[in-house]
Write a protein that holds these residues in place. Sequence first.
Motif, mmCIF file in Angstrom:
data_model
loop_
_atom_site.group_PDB
_atom_site.id
_atom_site.type_symbol
_atom_site.label_atom_id
_atom_site.label_comp_id
_atom_site.label_asym_id
_atom_site.label_seq_id
_atom_site.Cartn_x
_atom_site.Cartn_y
_atom_site.Cartn_z
ATOM 1 N N ASN C 36 0.848 -1.199 0.000
ATOM 2 C CA ASN C 36 0.000 0.000 0.000
ATOM 3 C C ASN C 36 0.877 1.240 0.000
ATOM 4 O O ASN C 36 1.820 1.343 0.783
ATOM 5 N N LYS C 40 1.360 2.762 -7.062
ATOM 6 C CA LYS C 40 0.749 2.130 -8.228
ATOM 7 C C LYS C 40 -0.356 2.994 -8.818
ATOM 8 O O LYS C 40 -0.362 3.300 -10.022
ATOM 9 N N THR C 41 -1.273 3.406 -7.950
ATOM 10 C CA THR C 41 -2.374 4.221 -8.447
ATOM 11 C C THR C 41 -1.860 5.537 -9.008
ATOM 12 O O THR C 41 -2.318 6.024 -10.044
ATOM 13 N N THR C 42 -0.884 6.100 -8.320
ATOM 14 C CA THR C 42 -0.322 7.354 -8.805
ATOM 15 C C THR C 42 0.288 7.158 -10.195
ATOM 16 O O THR C 42 0.101 7.984 -11.085
ATOM 17 N N SER E 137 -3.180 6.496 -0.133
ATOM 18 C CA SER E 137 -3.521 5.483 -1.128
ATOM 19 C C SER E 137 -4.704 4.679 -0.622
ATOM 20 O O SER E 137 -5.062 4.740 0.560
ATOM 21 N N GLY E 139 -5.240 1.534 0.020
ATOM 22 C CA GLY E 139 -5.003 0.610 1.122
ATOM 23 C C GLY E 139 -4.704 1.339 2.422
ATOM 24 O O GLY E 139 -5.109 0.905 3.500
HETATM 25 N N1 LIG Z 1 -2.472 14.037 -3.425
HETATM 26 C C1 LIG Z 1 -1.498 13.485 -2.669
HETATM 27 N N2 LIG Z 1 -0.783 14.242 -1.815
HETATM 28 C C2 LIG Z 1 0.172 13.694 -1.045
HETATM 29 N N3 LIG Z 1 0.506 12.412 -1.061
HETATM 30 C C3 LIG Z 1 -0.161 11.598 -1.883
HETATM 31 C C4 LIG Z 1 -1.198 12.074 -2.728
HETATM 32 N N4 LIG Z 1 -1.685 11.043 -3.439
HETATM 33 C C5 LIG Z 1 -0.981 9.964 -3.058
HETATM 34 N N5 LIG Z 1 -0.065 10.278 -2.135
HETATM 35 C C6 LIG Z 1 0.864 9.378 -1.495
HETATM 36 O O1 LIG Z 1 1.551 8.691 -2.506
HETATM 37 C C7 LIG Z 1 1.793 7.354 -2.130
HETATM 38 C C8 LIG Z 1 1.380 6.434 -3.241
HETATM 39 O O2 LIG Z 1 -0.016 6.375 -3.352
HETATM 40 P P1 LIG Z 1 -0.758 5.424 -4.373
HETATM 41 O O3 LIG Z 1 -2.196 5.718 -4.279
HETATM 42 O O4 LIG Z 1 -0.117 5.555 -5.700
HETATM 43 O O5 LIG Z 1 -0.452 3.998 -3.749
HETATM 44 P P2 LIG Z 1 -0.864 2.576 -4.266
HETATM 45 O O6 LIG Z 1 0.389 1.914 -4.651
HETATM 46 O O7 LIG Z 1 -1.919 2.665 -5.280
HETATM 47 O O8 LIG Z 1 -1.390 1.926 -2.928
HETATM 48 P P3 LIG Z 1 -2.700 1.022 -2.652
HETATM 49 O O9 LIG Z 1 -2.295 -0.374 -2.912
HETATM 50 O O10 LIG Z 1 -2.936 1.222 -1.206
HETATM 51 O O11 LIG Z 1 -3.777 1.511 -3.501
HETATM 52 C C9 LIG Z 1 1.029 7.115 -0.837
HETATM 53 O O12 LIG Z 1 1.954 7.053 0.203
HETATM 54 C C10 LIG Z 1 0.170 8.333 -0.677
HETATM 55 O O13 LIG Z 1 0.085 8.717 0.668
#
Ligand SMILES: Nc1ncnc2c1ncn2[C@@H]1O[C@H](COP(=O)(O)OP(=O)(O)OP(=O)(O)O)[C@@H](O)[C@H]1O
Lengths: 441, 337, 259, 374, 235
Positions: C36, C40-42, E137, E139
């Motif tokens: 998490n 990935k989502t970013t 994110s 999760g």
């Molecule tokens: N708008 C934002 N401002 C600050 N930090 C952010 C922002 N969006 C995402 N983050 C941070 O960037 C990191 C990556 O987030 P992301 O959503 O890409 O994770 P992920 O790999 O998709 O995780 P998950 O499996 O939980 O969905 C996280 O630590 C999150 O806190």
Amino acid sequence: MSTHVQTTGNQSLRTLLLFLGMALLLVWTGWAYNANLALIILNMGLISAVMALGVNLQWGYAGLFNIGVMGFVALGGLGAVLTAMPPTIDAWQAGGLRIVIGLFIGGATIVIAVMTYQRLPTGPRRGLITTAIVLVGYALFRFVYVPGTQAVEAVNPSSTGYLGGLGLPVVLSWPVGALMAAAVAWVIGKITLGLRSDYLAIATLGIAEIILAVMKNEDWLSRGVKNVNGIPRPVPYELDLQNSPEFVAAAANLGMNAVTASTVFVRLNYSLMFAAVVIVLLVLAQLALNSPWGRMMRAIRDNENAAGAMGKDVKKRHLQIFVIGSGLCGLAGAMMATMDGQLVMSSYQPLRFTFLIWVMVIVGGSGNNFGAVLGGMLVWWLWVMVEPISQQLVGYITAAMPEGWLRGRLTDVAPHTRLFLMGLLLLLVLRFSPRGLLPEK
Amino acid sequence: MLDLINAGVALLNFIIIPATAYGAQLALGALGATLIYGILRFSHFGHGDNMAFGTMITIGFTNLLLGLGITFGPFPTALLALPFGIIVTALMMLLMDRTVFRFYRRRRAAPVVMTMVSLGVMFIMNFVVRFGIGVDDVLFADGTRFIIAAREFRDWSGLDEALSLRMTQVITVVTAAIAVALLFWFLNRTRTGKSLRAFSDNEDLALLSGINPDRVVMVTWIIVAALTTTAGVLYGLDKSFKAFTYFQLLLPMFAAAVVGGLGNPLGAIAGGFIIAFSEVIVTYAWKKVLTYLLPDALAPAGLVQLLGTDYKFAVSFAILIIVLLFRPTGIFRGKSL
Amino acid sequence: MIVVHDLHKHFGGFRAVNGASLRIETGSITGLIGPNGAGKTTLFNVIAGRLPPTSGRVEMDGEDITGLPPHELFHKGLLRTFQIAHEFSSMTVRENLMMVPGGQSGETLWNAWFQRTRIRDEERALRQKADEVLEFLTISHLADEKAANISGGQKKLLELGRTMMVDAKIVFLDEVGAGVNRTLLNTIGDAIVRLNRERGYTFCVIEHDMDFIGRLCDPVIVMAEGQVLAQGSADQIMQNEAVIEAYLGTGLKNKVVSA
Amino acid sequence: QEDIKLGVSIGFTGPLESIAPAMSSAVDLAVAEANAAGFLGGSSVSVVTGDSTCIDAAAATATAERLISAEGVKGIIGGMCSGETIAQLQNVALPNGVVMISPSATSPALSTVEDNGLFFRTAPSDARQGEVMTEILTDRGFTTVAVTYTNNDYGKGLADSFAAAFTAAGGTVTINAPHDDGKADYSAEVASLASAGGEVLVIAGYIDQGGGGILRNAIDTAAFDIFEFPDGMVSVALEERFAGEITGSFGQNPSAQGDGRDAFIAMAEAAGFDGSEAFAAESYDAAALIILAMAAAGSSDPAVYKEHVMTVANAPGEPILPGEIAKALEIIAGGGDVDYVGASAVELIGPGESAGSYREVEFADGAMNVVNWR
Amino acid sequence: MTFLNASAMRGGYGRGADILNGATISVEKGQIGVVVGPNGAGKSTAMKAIFGMLALREGSVTLDGADITALSPQDRVAQGMGFVPQTHNIFTSMTVEENLEMGAFLRRDDIRPTLEQVYTLFPILGTKRRQHAGELSGGQRQQVAVGRALMTQPKLLMLDEPTAGVSPIVMDELFDRIIEIARSGITILMVEQNARQALEIADIGYVLVQGANAYTGSGAELMADPDVRRTFLGG
Ligand SMILES: Nc1ncnc2c1ncn2[C@@H]1O[C@H](COP(=O)(O)OP(=O)(O)OP(=O)(O)O)[C@@H](O)[C@H]1O
Ligand SMILES: Nc1ncnc2c1ncn2[C@@H]1O[C@H](COP(=O)(O)OP(=O)(O)OP(=O)(O)O)[C@@H](O)[C@H]1O
Ligand SMILES: CC(C)C[C@H](N)C(=O)O
Ligand SMILES: [Mg+2]
Ligand SMILES: [Mg+2]
């Protein structure tokens, strides 16, 4: 599935009944007060309906919070003046050319500045050069433009003092007013449509104030606060009718006196024209709403991000609907100036031309075109009729009251009970149908 | 040298002091509006008229106090009456909430519906105020009006330029500073304050955390009443009380709240000053100051004014729009419903 | 084929994506996993034009698509779903699907006013298509329900359904499985494979369900702290020490037993 | 013998709501007098009020429409603001052939508006006041002034006509800037005015609107020491709120030498309102004119009595002061001629508007003193 | 005496059709109850109904012997119930730490130890405690949501799909922790789509279909039932 059909069935019945009710209200007004009054309310109600349709397009379809309605309505009024008033030849000779050249210089300055800014590489040099261009351009603009305006405004200031219009039939001003408003909306939309909710609202309000400030202070354009009177009419003048033997005879045949007949006739003419406009717009709006276009708009309203990811160009669509909605407000503004026969800048108040229109949309039921039209008519009727009604009410109440402080206060504020009653009715309507009289399905 | 001082005094007298005071007035009003938006989630169009109501009540109590022979020394007596005004206004707002707003809140009505409802409330308050105090100007300032009076300053200093500083201006600025500090502390540090923010963020989840929504709403209205009444009274003391003007205050107050970032108390303060200063500065005619500063030969003949005061409202809005273009949700990144 | 070069996305000082480079081969079903907050989502958001990158480049079939707006990418055949469902809440489930296809002639006002018959035919086809998708997702009975009123898992299905309304080149699926019943998820997995084989869709799938990933994806890319940690077949990845430590853990069973 | 209704269409709500009540009371006063005296064979007059809002032409039109067609009024005292007045006149009064006498619409445009002989006003056109102001200023030896005006047709028209007259007389206007009414703050305006400088500040505004705000601010910041007040400013409110701080300032408003005004103010006080409120006197006169014209015509039909408005208003005839309506009716009934002077020294010229005689006031010792008539 | 007993629940949203058609769910004190079922079966609806966020037409809910059917949600919180909804389960505009504090809103004792416990359970939250939860994110948000409920220190903890979107390692931790919590005497009721893991730790499992109980049994029993496995657990 079956419930779905049933609710739409109910909905159309409700629509029908409510419009019938509105018609009854008007008929009652005509009967209890006077036919002319009913027609006047109807006419302004129809104009309000056009504005409400415009706002409903923007808010109900696309979720754009535009509270700059007033500015576009005023632009429509300007359209009427520029289209229908006779040109002031003397003024043109005195400084028309200077003004035109001045405006051209102003426009060119902006274009050149923007282009330089875009072409030059980032750095302090860019800022400096652009600023220099703007300053020089502005000085040049003022140098050419200001004497022109002064010359124009000096031409017989109490009755003209402006360039006048084109002297065309006033009905032409309706599309012209709509187009002017739409064109301005396009520019504004380009700049501000990145904003959301109340931020967009205050920006549009600000722009409306800017439009108004320009129209109030640039006297050469439409006499500013000195007002333009006597915009030619698309319908006959009552006095001419009263002086026409045929008309008097025809009126007599109907058992009416000439004065009443003439006023009713003139108003009816307006009513028919306005009703035609409203019906056409309503049909177009309904067709649009129930098409894939409308579906796309609702999707954008619901969730811009997802709509973008589904291939919809959110910005372009917002701009489109902003321009159309504002154009409708411009159209309504031109219609209103036509009916009033004048352009009075001080009457463009946010309360009247923005918030009241919003009340119309919300009371009618946002997202529903029929609702917008109904809301426009009903709220306008209330706005006008609460005055006599509230006065009568206060009359009854105070009559039954012993002499004293309260009675004195009440009679003093009798005119303001109008606002109280308006507020009360608004609250009641929204209490019993919080999503509007004709909610969106 | 003298010229330099004269120029400075002129700027201070005509721009800095008035704009600061006006900014603080707007800010105080905007604080209430921004709080309603932030926590109760709608733009309250009755805000200006509520301000008028609070002021009206305070004026009533002021007259009562004066009738009893009580004054507040050099300060306006109205400040003594203010707490009473706040209490009555809070009761009025709670009543309004109970009879009007609660219904829509419970039904989860869209913010815009609440806003239209607030227009209805505005009409009614409009009437209530006129019923209570009429449509005329009411002056209710007493005590010492000036801390520095213009003409006395001129005589005392021997300068060409005068300087004036009013008691109410100072009180307003100080109050605004205290109010925003308190509010900031309250919302971000106290339990109740946080529960207000939680409620504004996600009402259902607030319920699940055991936050009592009715209490949140009540606290909010009480704070709003305090801010609103204070703002209204300070404005009225500085200028004068007139029902219609309070309605007109609505737009600049909202503009201030929006440009600062809705829902954010710091934003309201910043917004107030932006609006006030842009109104005063952009349309200022620099002739006088330049005449002092430049050698006589260069003294300007024209007014050296960027735009006429005819455009002051337009200019302040233009600045607001420009700010929003760079910060689409206001300087302090406010909420957006 | 999507190629990502040294992509960065910073939020203030925080580096959500911190120099990720990867390729998604045409015709593959590429898995993207990671703890998490790995980014990935970013990463998806940057590729799909939702967020501007801080630096770096994204190519699609050799063309630079960095920073293109989402709607243009859609028309290039790049589709995505949202991790947190983005349904059009006031529209019915069927309308949610019918609005998706691009270039509908009824989307211009002129046609909406003056080409009614053409639109009617198009709409009929769209409706049929939407109904097929709903059938497939087992939510036909919800076709006329407002999307706001369907369950969390059903919204996820709707997200997926939208990508099925058009012929996409590449589809980015962000945790379509989270909250979806496992039996149905298996069916969805089958559908993804079928779309991939029969229609040549390329997929990039974010998922935390390793069974699902294992069954579907090859290759699997593992992200951690904004960078690519490992890449390989699902089996390789599941054996990878670094991946186990950062992401997979040692498994639940042992602990339950030991407890 | 009939019940004749007169309409009052002025802005009870809106930006000028504070001066409307006195205007309305003044009309009531005149009507009460006429009823007490009785005329047209024992007809009685009653007043129907309507809210013209002052700024909303559409609402004003609807109001006028209601007054005329629903209430059946035979004449209207109104409108209040020039813009709204023109709308009511052209859209309602003219087509329906009803007489309108405005007590307060002062725009020069109304001098030339097509009215079919139905429109009159007891207020002078602003063109005249500009000249009077110039006289006053030059007589006092002032040559440079700053001007601020309320941004509507009244303020603009007045400021322009004054600026033209003053410049022609050799004076200098350093700045001629508008201010909008009902704004929260006027620092910006005062700052610019002060910067432009001048011996006197002319405030062509309304005392209970922006004009008052500008004055307050200008006094507080010592931007100007001497002010010139046109009619929108000269009022009791000005005296009450500012008299002590504006010693040496001066102004003028429509009013005639003689007892008319004083008599009216006394009557008003007895009736419980403030007769020196702006345009109250003109309202009284407007009502009186309609009543007297009806009496002279022997008819309440506007088409008939409109011809008599000018005759009762002007010489020859017996001068009539406020409170003398009964006397006037008697004279008329006896076949005599009257010259209505009233509270504002009515003398209708040209297209039926007040010629405009003005009184000059000056502030000294915390009071407003009348020093001259022009 | 069962700790939580929601019996024969019938009801739906607003005036719409019934979603719950006689579902019955009960959990003994200190035990773990798991609800599984296809999407749209009414699992979340049942949870909401148990928490009083939905008016029941029929049926009743008792907690620790007391009938709470008529209580409002906030009163149920006061009675010691904690709930993590499936969606919209965090305060997006508040920081992570404030989210957790809100969970402890009704507590008057020192919350710091619990806070530390949550941070040890979900280390990532500790590092992001000053960040707005809306920026997390998917999760991470889920972890905040569960953390918020833990802060309540409820007697009954209700979780609607707590593991949706969390990575395997965190999921393991979470299940571990849930077992621990249950051992400490707190009753747990959760909805899960990661059904196999969930049923493994379940003392009692319910399979809900169309708002009614289709199968009921201990976790192991349900796992062993081939019908259940095939139709609901993905084989
Ligand atoms: N708008 C934002 N401002 C600050 N930090 C952010 C922002 N969006 C995402 N983050 C941070 O960037 C990191 C990556 O987030 P992301 O959503 O890409 O994770 P992920 O790999 O998709 O995780 P998950 O499996 O939980 O969905 C996280 O630590 C999150 O806190
Ligand atoms: N707010 C609502 N209004 C009306 N109907 C709703 C609403 N929420 C859910 N429903 C309906 O109730 C049914 C059950 O929904 P619920 O959310 O309880 O399902 P669930 O079992 O939790 O499914 P999932 O596993 O997908 O979360 C669904 O068919 C849905 O259409
Ligand atoms: C009421 C008045 C002050 C109105 C002003 N004289 C005008 O013509 O508009
Ligand atoms: Mg994610
Ligand atoms: Mg669920």
